[in-house]
Motif scaffolding. Structure first.
Motif, PDB file in Angstrom:
ATOM      1  N   ASP A  78      -3.659 -11.272  -1.487  1.00 16.50           N
ATOM      2  CA  ASP A  78      -3.938  -9.957  -0.895  1.00 16.50           C
ATOM      3  C   ASP A  78      -4.269  -8.894  -1.942  1.00 16.50           C
ATOM      4  O   ASP A  78      -3.919  -7.718  -1.759  1.00 16.50           O
ATOM      5  CB  ASP A  78      -2.756  -9.491  -0.039  1.00 16.50           C
TER       6      ASP A  78
ATOM      7  N   GLY B  78      -8.167   0.350  -4.248  1.00 16.73           N
ATOM      8  CA  GLY B  78      -7.040  -0.074  -3.423  1.00 16.73           C
ATOM      9  C   GLY B  78      -5.856  -0.445  -4.287  1.00 16.73           C
ATOM     10  O   GLY B  78      -4.704  -0.417  -3.839  1.00 16.73           O
ATOM     11  N   LEU B  79      -6.137  -0.810  -5.536  1.00 16.61           N
ATOM     12  CA  LEU B  79      -5.095  -1.088  -6.527  1.00 16.61           C
ATOM     13  C   LEU B  79      -5.554  -0.482  -7.847  1.00 16.61           C
ATOM     14  O   LEU B  79      -6.656  -0.779  -8.324  1.00 16.61           O
ATOM     15  CB  LEU B  79      -4.879  -2.597  -6.687  1.00 16.61           C
TER      16      LEU B  79
ATOM     17  N   PRO C 260       0.835  -1.210   0.000  1.00 16.47           N
ATOM     18  CA  PRO C 260       0.000   0.000   0.000  1.00 16.47           C
ATOM     19  C   PRO C 260       0.868   1.258   0.000  1.00 16.47           C
ATOM     20  O   PRO C 260       1.893   1.326   0.683  1.00 16.47           O
ATOM     21  CB  PRO C 260      -0.783  -0.127   1.315  1.00 16.47           C
ATOM     22  N   GLY C 261       0.476   2.230  -0.805  1.00 11.15           N
ATOM     23  CA  GLY C 261       1.225   3.475  -0.898  1.00 11.15           C
ATOM     24  C   GLY C 261       2.398   3.434  -1.848  1.00 11.15           C
ATOM     25  O   GLY C 261       3.140   4.403  -1.950  1.00 11.15           O
TER      26      GLY C 261
ATOM     27  N   GLY D 221      -3.547   5.390   0.432  1.00 10.20           N
ATOM     28  CA  GLY D 221      -3.095   4.067   0.847  1.00 10.20           C
ATOM     29  C   GLY D 221      -3.240   2.993  -0.200  1.00 10.20           C
ATOM     30  O   GLY D 221      -3.068   1.809   0.094  1.00 10.20           O
ATOM     31  N   GLY D 222      -3.558   3.383  -1.440  1.00 11.51           N
ATOM     32  CA  GLY D 222      -3.657   2.406  -2.512  1.00 11.51           C
ATOM     33  C   GLY D 222      -2.312   2.136  -3.157  1.00 11.51           C
ATOM     34  O   GLY D 222      -1.307   2.790  -2.863  1.00 11.51           O
ATOM     35  N   SER D 223      -2.297   1.163  -4.060  1.00  8.01           N
ATOM     36  CA  SER D 223      -1.101   0.814  -4.838  1.00  8.01           C
ATOM     37  C   SER D 223      -1.379   1.068  -6.310  1.00  8.01           C
ATOM     38  O   SER D 223      -2.535   1.030  -6.751  1.00  8.01           O
ATOM     39  CB  SER D 223      -0.732  -0.662  -4.640  1.00  8.01           C
TER      40      SER D 223
ATOM     41  N   LEU E 226      -2.129   6.850  -4.120  1.00 10.33           N
ATOM     42  CA  LEU E 226      -1.080   6.515  -3.162  1.00 10.33           C
ATOM     43  C   LEU E 226      -1.331   7.185  -1.815  1.00 10.33           C
ATOM     44  O   LEU E 226      -1.135   6.571  -0.756  1.00 10.33           O
ATOM     45  CB  LEU E 226       0.286   6.932  -3.707  1.00 10.33           C
TER      46      LEU E 226
ATOM     47  N   PRO F 256      -6.471  -6.145  -3.324  1.00  8.50           N
ATOM     48  CA  PRO F 256      -7.519  -5.328  -2.707  1.00  8.50           C
ATOM     49  C   PRO F 256      -8.892  -5.632  -3.289  1.00  8.50           C
ATOM     50  O   PRO F 256      -9.023  -6.091  -4.430  1.00  8.50           O
ATOM     51  CB  PRO F 256      -7.086  -3.891  -3.023  1.00  8.50           C
TER      52      PRO F 256
END
Length: 262
Positions: free
Chosen positions: A61, A142-143, A27-28, A172-174, A169, A63
């Motif tokens: 994992d 989240g992604l 994340p991030g 907290g996303g990727s 980002l 999102p």
């Protein structure tokens, strides 16, 4: 998200496009996916997004909310822009009020308001690509997975892509993004994955010494055309300076007093 010993081939007797891929993004974090045409970059991104299922291994994992923007938006659909985005908002679970707000927000930010009642099949490639970007962002992902997101976009929209990445980002996303135009110079600090010969390896970010900064002097009347040409060729315009520059061109990234040449 983590790819654990992931491999993929498109049929049981076909060659392996990817094999034993072991990479992850936290994340991030943002990751730029590099490699020659046909190396498997798009395949890797589709595996990460859940568009493809691995032939071997597994994706861990991932999102629950994934924004996916393919290289070419599938515009051959019997919907208007408004109808398509409203339907996508329902699919990702937004309430009618929240969906309407999200659609209006991204339509406005991406400048596609004049096309809301136009059918997808009648859009230019660049406008269709904006619709694809809008649908991926209706619900904060989240992604976020972007396959050549700058392709076909106008200058204003190209400037927006790094802003969108930064926002994901910050929440907290990727982000995973591929790019052959050199536009990912706009994503400082991003990690780099190199796809080659069926494998994916992480490499150190490009050395700043390999990038040259060139200052250009142009007549004010040629400013818009010069900026557009430089960006179309994949250069990064850093700033404008000079008393005679139009006010709108003096913002960072808006004009051609300097640009990054590769």
């Amino acid at each position: 998200m983590w790819l654990e010993d992931v491999g993929l081939r498109y049929n049981r007797r076909g060659p392996w496009v990817l094999r034993q891929v072991k990479v992850g993004v936290a994340p991030g974090e943002a990751v730029v996916v590099l490699g020659r045409n046909g190396a498997g970059k798009s395949t890797l991104l589709q595996l990460a997004a859940g568009v493809l299922r691995p032939s071997r291994g597994r994706v861990l994992d991932r999102p629950s909310v994934v924004g996916w923007v393919p290289e070419r938006f599938p515009a051959d659909q019997p919907f208007t822009v408004d109808g398509y985005l409203a339907a996508m908002a329902r699919i990702v679970g937004l309430s009618p009020i929240t969906a309407d707000r999200a659609v209006r927000r991204w339509v406005d930010r991406l400048g596609i308001g004049p096309f809301r009642t136009v059918r997808l099949s009648q859009l230019s490639k660049g406008t269709a690509q904006k619709v694809g970007l809008a649908q991926a962002l209706l619900r904060p992902p989240g992604l976020l997975v972007l396959d050549e997101p700058w392709e076909g976009l106008d200058a204003a929209a190209r400037e927006l892509v790094p802003q969108v990445v930064d926002e994901v980002l910050a929440d907290g996303g990727s982000v995973l993004v591929s790019d052959h135009r050199g536009e990912t110079v706009r994503l400082p600090g991003a990690r780099e994955w190199l796809v080659a010969d069926g494998a994916v390896v992480e490499r150190a970010p490009s050395d700043a010494a390999a990038v040259a900064v060139v200052e250009l002097e142009v007549p004010v009347g040629q400013l818009p055309a010069t900026v557009a040409r430089l960006r179309a060729e994949g250069h990064h315009v850093l700033r404008v300076r000079g008393q005679n520059a139009p006010p709108e061109a003096t913002r960072p990234g808006a004009g051609p007093s300097s640009e990054v040449a590769r």
